[in-house]
Scaffold this motif. Sequence first.
Motif, PDB file in Angstrom:
ATOM      1  N   ARG A 206      74.801  70.200  52.359  1.00  0.00           N
ATOM      2  CA  ARG A 206      73.615  70.111  53.193  1.00  0.00           C
ATOM      3  C   ARG A 206      73.915  69.449  54.448  1.00  0.00           C
ATOM      4  NH1 ARG A 206      71.137  69.887  47.993  1.00  0.00           N
ATOM      5  NH2 ARG A 206      70.630  67.846  48.054  1.00  0.00           N
ATOM      6  N   THR A 207      74.481  68.294  54.480  1.00  0.00           N
ATOM      7  CA  THR A 207      74.663  67.445  55.577  1.00  0.00           C
ATOM      8  C   THR A 207      75.521  68.260  56.668  1.00  0.00           C
ATOM      9  OG1 THR A 207      74.571  65.319  54.356  1.00  0.00           O
ATOM     10  CG2 THR A 207      75.688  65.350  56.438  1.00  0.00           C
ATOM     11  N   LYS A 208      76.595  68.825  56.194  1.00  0.00           N
ATOM     12  CA  LYS A 208      77.384  69.656  57.313  1.00  0.00           C
ATOM     13  C   LYS A 208      76.472  70.787  57.904  1.00  0.00           C
ATOM     14  CE  LYS A 208      81.022  72.915  57.206  1.00  0.00           C
ATOM     15  NZ  LYS A 208      81.999  73.887  56.546  1.00  0.00           N
ATOM     16  N   LYS A 209      75.400  71.376  57.115  1.00  0.00           N
ATOM     17  CA  LYS A 209      74.687  72.625  57.717  1.00  0.00           C
ATOM     18  C   LYS A 209      73.935  71.741  58.868  1.00  0.00           C
ATOM     19  CE  LYS A 209      74.622  75.620  53.908  1.00  0.00           C
ATOM     20  NZ  LYS A 209      74.048  76.470  52.660  1.00  0.00           N
ATOM     21  N   LEU A 210      73.304  70.645  58.395  1.00  0.00           N
ATOM     22  CA  LEU A 210      72.346  69.957  59.410  1.00  0.00           C
ATOM     23  C   LEU A 210      72.930  69.402  60.574  1.00  0.00           C
ATOM     24  CD1 LEU A 210      69.371  69.449  58.797  1.00  0.00           C
ATOM     25  CD2 LEU A 210      69.929  66.977  58.145  1.00  0.00           C
ATOM     26  N   LEU A 211      74.216  69.042  60.287  1.00  0.00           N
ATOM     27  CA  LEU A 211      74.884  68.466  61.512  1.00  0.00           C
ATOM     28  C   LEU A 211      75.317  69.753  62.422  1.00  0.00           C
ATOM     29  CD1 LEU A 211      77.144  65.755  60.053  1.00  0.00           C
ATOM     30  CD2 LEU A 211      75.006  65.338  61.662  1.00  0.00           C
ATOM     31  N   LYS A 212      75.545  70.789  61.914  1.00  0.00           N
ATOM     32  CA  LYS A 212      76.095  72.005  62.666  1.00  0.00           C
ATOM     33  C   LYS A 212      74.733  72.259  63.371  1.00  0.00           C
ATOM     34  CE  LYS A 212      80.162  73.806  60.722  1.00  0.00           C
ATOM     35  NZ  LYS A 212      80.893  74.828  60.385  1.00  0.00           N
ATOM     36  N   GLN A 213      73.581  72.418  62.624  1.00  0.00           N
ATOM     37  CA  GLN A 213      72.298  72.880  63.273  1.00  0.00           C
ATOM     38  C   GLN A 213      71.927  71.879  64.417  1.00  0.00           C
ATOM     39  OE1 GLN A 213      69.432  74.986  61.279  1.00  0.00           O
ATOM     40  NE2 GLN A 213      68.469  74.975  63.363  1.00  0.00           N
ATOM     41  N   LEU A 214      72.152  70.599  64.012  1.00  0.00           N
ATOM     42  CA  LEU A 214      71.824  69.784  65.350  1.00  0.00           C
ATOM     43  C   LEU A 214      72.746  69.993  66.493  1.00  0.00           C
ATOM     44  CD1 LEU A 214      71.178  65.870  64.940  1.00  0.00           C
ATOM     45  CD2 LEU A 214      72.525  66.695  66.937  1.00  0.00           C
ATOM     46  N   LEU A 215      74.013  70.299  66.196  1.00  0.00           N
ATOM     47  CA  LEU A 215      74.879  70.615  67.477  1.00  0.00           C
ATOM     48  C   LEU A 215      74.531  71.739  68.172  1.00  0.00           C
ATOM     49  CD1 LEU A 215      77.347  69.328  68.747  1.00  0.00           C
ATOM     50  CD2 LEU A 215      78.842  70.823  66.916  1.00  0.00           C
ATOM     51  N   ASP A 216      74.343  73.038  67.276  1.00  0.00           N
ATOM     52  CA  ASP A 216      74.081  74.253  68.010  1.00  0.00           C
ATOM     53  C   ASP A 216      72.692  74.087  68.561  1.00  0.00           C
ATOM     54  OD1 ASP A 216      76.356  74.921  66.758  1.00  0.00           O
ATOM     55  OD2 ASP A 216      75.420  76.005  64.804  1.00  0.00           O
ATOM     56  N   ASP A 217      71.835  73.526  67.954  1.00  0.00           N
ATOM     57  CA  ASP A 217      70.488  73.326  68.900  1.00  0.00           C
ATOM     58  C   ASP A 217      70.353  72.594  70.179  1.00  0.00           C
ATOM     59  OD1 ASP A 217      69.445  74.793  66.810  1.00  0.00           O
ATOM     60  OD2 ASP A 217      67.975  73.310  66.113  1.00  0.00           O
ATOM     61  N   ASN A 218      71.359  71.849  70.375  1.00  0.00           N
ATOM     62  CA  ASN A 218      71.552  71.019  71.562  1.00  0.00           C
ATOM     63  C   ASN A 218      72.672  71.539  72.597  1.00  0.00           C
ATOM     64  OD1 ASN A 218      69.476  68.844  71.474  1.00  0.00           O
ATOM     65  ND2 ASN A 218      70.440  69.052  69.429  1.00  0.00           N
TER      66      ASN A 218
END
Length: 406
Positions: free
Chosen positions: A392-404
């Motif tokens: 879940r953490t990996k997905k969350l960090l990737k989401q943060l990176l992709d969104d910005n």
Amino acid sequence: MKKINVLRIFLASPGDVKAEREMIFALKDDLDLLIGKDKNIKFEIINWERNTYPGKGIDAQDVINEQINDEYDVFIGIFWQRFGTPTNRYESGTLEEYENAKKKYENDKENTHIMMYFKTEGNQNIYDIDLEQLKKVKTFKDKISKEDGILYSEFEKTEDLKNLAQINLANLVRDKFSKKKRSVRKSAQQKKDINSSEITDVDKYELLAMKIDKGDYNVEIEIFLEDIEKTNSFLSDLASSTNKLTLVMNFFSTKTNERTRQLNRINNIKDERLRLTKAKKVSNDYADDLDKYSNDFEALLAEFRESISNSIQSYSEIIYKTINSNSFDENNKNELLENIPNFISSVETAIEGTADFLETFTKMSTHLTAKYSTSKRRAELATNNVFKELIRTKKLLKQLLDDNKD
């Protein structure tokens, strides 16, 4: 008097995601606080439970539609295993609210946004699942993706949705609503007060001079730099927690090899009674090792969850503070983003190591002693909980990176 820009969020969901609804409402105070009074943005979260009153219409949903109308900027839909109760027009009230949001979006794309979330956590009791309702949710999710052009997000735990919502709302406000000038409805007397205190160009210059005298802008920059430092610290804590997980697994692997060698030596003892006695002793000692490992892993899981939550919230604060801020340096945010792939890489390494470690549990004997079997099962579950949290953490960090990404 300053204008206050209000961002209204309409929250729609069936009845099985009460915890998630309450979490979104609780998030309001954090959003208001993180944005700050100087940003002049306030959040208002509405739904039928809290923002409607009894009335008469074609049906109950018609009353809700009439009272909520389309006076919101963001539609948040949350689904899990229930699709909802049918209305006279649609298969569920939540579906009808979604369809109304689609119409609103088509009429005003500039000032409307739709955010859809689907919970993936399995129900603990299979008998509580209404398979027909679940099928409708899956059909709906597939339809909005393929036919409606909706990009949705999935989450497992309520805390995951909180982290996702913080990231998504922060970026949404920054990208789409930060320049909106939607003021709070005011009484006639309040409007009179505002009109009588309109700021002239001369007043603006005077305010600038006062701002320089007070040094407010310097304080803002100093606080912002502290936020950058704090976020980097939380991300470092996250990396540290990840490394600790790996160290615990490595230490336990050493213990496992040691106990395995002991058992192999014991198997060479010819006296059966002596062999069984010693094997039982080693098995129970190994059970103690397993319990210690489980204690360490369960403690680290709490630390890990806190690290990821702090990291996401702290980074979200920085996004919030970029809104309408003249002192914000885009390079600072980009430096943070450049660090995130390194953290993703460390999490991926931990995922691979944990996956290999979980495989060892499937090969371990399960019939040595009752104490050993109980301890082994606890250790398996403790490891698997961390494993799922890492994913879940990996997905969350990737989401943060992709969104910005620019």
